[in-house]
Design a protein around this motif. Sequence first.
Motif, PDB file in Angstrom:
ATOM      1  N   ASP A 170       0.828  -1.213   0.000  1.00  0.00           N
ATOM      2  CA  ASP A 170       0.000   0.000   0.000  1.00  0.00           C
ATOM      3  C   ASP A 170       0.863   1.263   0.000  1.00  0.00           C
ATOM      4  N   THR A 171       2.148   1.120  -0.373  1.00  0.00           N
ATOM      5  CA  THR A 171       3.074   2.249  -0.329  1.00  0.00           C
ATOM      6  C   THR A 171       3.282   2.866  -1.705  1.00  0.00           C
ATOM      7  N   ASP A 172       3.836   4.069  -1.691  1.00  0.00           N
ATOM      8  CA  ASP A 172       4.148   4.733  -2.953  1.00  0.00           C
ATOM      9  C   ASP A 172       5.224   3.979  -3.733  1.00  0.00           C
ATOM     10  N   GLU A 173       6.208   3.438  -3.035  1.00  0.00           N
ATOM     11  CA  GLU A 173       7.267   2.713  -3.741  1.00  0.00           C
ATOM     12  C   GLU A 173       6.721   1.459  -4.423  1.00  0.00           C
ATOM     13  N   TRP A 174       5.823   0.748  -3.747  1.00  0.00           N
ATOM     14  CA  TRP A 174       5.219  -0.441  -4.355  1.00  0.00           C
ATOM     15  C   TRP A 174       4.408  -0.048  -5.583  1.00  0.00           C
ATOM     16  N   ALA A 175       3.598   0.986  -5.459  1.00  0.00           N
ATOM     17  CA  ALA A 175       2.749   1.409  -6.576  1.00  0.00           C
ATOM     18  C   ALA A 175       3.583   1.807  -7.787  1.00  0.00           C
ATOM     19  N   LEU A 176       4.630   2.573  -7.569  1.00  0.00           N
ATOM     20  CA  LEU A 176       5.469   3.027  -8.677  1.00  0.00           C
ATOM     21  C   LEU A 176       6.190   1.859  -9.344  1.00  0.00           C
ATOM     22  N   GLU A 177       6.662   0.916  -8.524  1.00  0.00           N
ATOM     23  CA  GLU A 177       7.339  -0.263  -9.072  1.00  0.00           C
ATOM     24  C   GLU A 177       6.386  -1.111  -9.916  1.00  0.00           C
ATOM     25  N   LYS A 178       5.113  -1.122  -9.536  1.00  0.00           N
ATOM     26  CA  LYS A 178       4.126  -1.928 -10.244  1.00  0.00           C
ATOM     27  C   LYS A 178       3.482  -1.185 -11.418  1.00  0.00           C
ATOM     28  N   GLY A 179       3.906   0.054 -11.643  1.00  0.00           N
ATOM     29  CA  GLY A 179       3.411   0.773 -12.812  1.00  0.00           C
ATOM     30  C   GLY A 179       2.217   1.664 -12.568  1.00  0.00           C
ATOM     31  N   TYR A 180       2.009   2.084 -11.315  1.00  0.00           N
ATOM     32  CA  TYR A 180       0.906   2.987 -10.988  1.00  0.00           C
ATOM     33  C   TYR A 180       1.432   4.387 -10.667  1.00  0.00           C
ATOM     34  N   VAL A 181       0.599   5.374 -10.887  1.00  0.00           N
ATOM     35  CA  VAL A 181       0.846   6.708 -10.353  1.00  0.00           C
ATOM     36  C   VAL A 181       0.514   6.671  -8.865  1.00  0.00           C
ATOM     37  N   SER A 182       1.427   7.145  -8.034  1.00  0.00           N
ATOM     38  CA  SER A 182       1.190   7.139  -6.589  1.00  0.00           C
ATOM     39  C   SER A 182       0.720   8.509  -6.121  1.00  0.00           C
ATOM     40  N   VAL A 183      -0.281   8.509  -5.246  1.00  0.00           N
ATOM     41  CA  VAL A 183      -0.799   9.738  -4.638  1.00  0.00           C
ATOM     42  C   VAL A 183      -0.767   9.556  -3.130  1.00  0.00           C
ATOM     43  N   VAL A 184       0.065  10.338  -2.467  1.00  0.00           N
ATOM     44  CA  VAL A 184       0.190  10.249  -1.013  1.00  0.00           C
ATOM     45  C   VAL A 184      -0.292  11.557  -0.387  1.00  0.00           C
ATOM     46  N   PRO A 185      -1.316  11.509   0.459  1.00  0.00           N
ATOM     47  CA  PRO A 185      -1.706  12.712   1.203  1.00  0.00           C
ATOM     48  C   PRO A 185      -0.708  12.938   2.332  1.00  0.00           C
ATOM     49  N   ILE A 186      -0.126  14.114   2.382  1.00  0.00           N
ATOM     50  CA  ILE A 186       0.848  14.415   3.434  1.00  0.00           C
ATOM     51  C   ILE A 186       0.360  15.599   4.257  1.00  0.00           C
ATOM     52  N   GLN A 187       0.819  15.650   5.518  1.00  0.00           N
ATOM     53  CA  GLN A 187       0.417  16.731   6.414  1.00  0.00           C
ATOM     54  C   GLN A 187       1.650  17.431   6.954  1.00  0.00           C
ATOM     55  N   PHE A 188       1.495  18.718   7.238  1.00  0.00           N
ATOM     56  CA  PHE A 188       2.639  19.474   7.752  1.00  0.00           C
ATOM     57  C   PHE A 188       2.607  19.634   9.264  1.00  0.00           C
ATOM     58  N   ASP A 189       1.604  19.053   9.922  1.00  0.00           N
ATOM     59  CA  ASP A 189       1.637  18.922  11.381  1.00  0.00           C
ATOM     60  C   ASP A 189       2.545  17.738  11.704  1.00  0.00           C
ATOM     61  N   LEU A 190       3.737  18.009  12.206  1.00  0.00           N
ATOM     62  CA  LEU A 190       4.727  16.958  12.453  1.00  0.00           C
ATOM     63  C   LEU A 190       4.598  16.333  13.848  1.00  0.00           C
ATOM     64  N   THR A 191       3.581  16.724  14.585  1.00  0.00           N
ATOM     65  CA  THR A 191       3.386  16.167  15.923  1.00  0.00           C
ATOM     66  C   THR A 191       3.166  14.655  15.867  1.00  0.00           C
TER      67      THR A 191
END
Length: 260
Positions: free
Chosen positions: A224-245
């Motif tokens: 379910d990771t971005d690296e797995w998706a990219l290796e398998k030929g998918y565009v990866s979309v990861v929602p990221i947050q800037f609250d580092l807590t």
Amino acid sequence: MSKKKPLILVTNDDGITAPGIRHLISIMKKIGEVVVVAPDRPQSGMGHAITINDNLYCDPVKLDQSESQLEFSCSGTPADCVKIGTQEILKRKPDLCVSGINHGSNSSINVIYSGTMSAAVEAGTQGIPAIGFSLLDYSLTANFEHTTKFIETITKNVIGNGLPKGVVLNVNIPKLSAKEIKGIKICRQAKANWQEKFDKRKNPQGRDYYWLSGEFVNEDSGEDTDEWALEKGYVSVVPIQFDLTAHHVIQDLNTWKLND
């Protein structure tokens, strides 16, 4: 009455003349009203750096007489470009900020070093929906044509649906043809890292200097990771947050004897 076009701020970290941003501009012009504020030179790996001890310049440019959008070349970092774009150049808050298309990957741990993604994060801190786009091809002669439909799809969904407060999207696209890409996957960031080393050398004057090198190591076997998706030929979309807590650690830390 026709619906007003969304106002889109476009930036990057490879510089305003890089092929990636020129292609991104062409895509965004089909979706909304575009204003470009981008670095005057490459700023890769700058992370969220801002200019505080030097003059900051931002000058209007016309790179192609056939283009109608407003463009500004900024002497600062990608984060500077978003700050000055939203606070000095645009007359109102943009409906969207897009950054890229980066020449090279910003998946996994790379997101924290990325100027591309820091520009998107800066927009997010201002309450602006934002997306960073990257292509897994570091060449300045990279072909970006196959990225178009995926970028259009993701962008239109963000405009139509919005993003949760405090969240921006990190999008990475494989170096494959449009026919070879299997689709788009929503992912989590892979647990990976760089195993770095410094090559110690001497300059012609005999002074030591260091050249950074290293190997990217993915220690995450999840599907379910971005690296797995990219290796398998998918565009990866990861929602990221800037609250580092690290919210899950607060309860444990409160058991410490800190005020005895």
